[in-house]
Scaffold this motif. Structure first.
Motif: not given
Length: 148
Positions: A95-101, A84-92
């Motif tokens: 700085g790369k980010k990707k969102t999973f729904t 449920a929801g969404q998760l954005t993973i951010e690499d420190r």
């Protein structure tokens, strides 16, 4: 009278006495592969496993809305599924980010410092870790505040 009524009811339904109580259909199931990867979501290749016996850990993680988890890393390969929801993973580092729904799966990074960020509603994840006995699934960095 009760016996004859019961006998009449049983005889009215043909095959009732002969039917097995636990009849089952034998068939194959349908499988959708959600993640099959040799690298994490950010493109970093996985390396060889330790030579000890594996230990699988599956957790259900609920992250409140509008929440960034503390920076952390995982010492073992793992995969997640967004219930449920969404998760954005951010690499420190990059700085790369990707969102999973909802309904999407992802391969997590190993030994890369990252964090997860929820959206406007709580995020519920199923996380599966392929580790070894005594190895943590998540290691906090900086603040030492654990991910969960």
């Amino acid at each position: 009278m009760r016996k004859s009524l019961l006998l009449s009811l049983l005889m009215a339904v043909p095959g009732l006495l002969a039917a097995p109580l636990s009849a089952q259909t034998v068939a194959t199931a349908h499988a959708d592969t959600l993640v099959k990867s040799e690298s994490s979501w950010n493109g970093v290749k996985y390396v060889a496993y330790p030579s000890t016996s594996p230990q699988l850990t599956v957790i259900k993680l609920t992250i409140p809305a509008h929440t960034a988890l503390p920076w952390h890393k995982h010492p073992v390969p793992n995969a997640g599924y967004v219930l449920a929801g969404q998760l954005t993973i951010e690499d420190r580092e990059s700085g790369k980010k990707k969102t999973f729904t909802t309904g999407q799966a992802f391969a997590e990074s190993v030994n890369d410092v990252h964090r997860g960020i929820s959206g406007d509603v709580p995020t519920v994840l199923i996380l599966t870790y392929s580790g070894t006995k005594g190895t943590p699934t998540s290691i906090p960095v900086d603040s030492k505040q654990p991910e969960y």
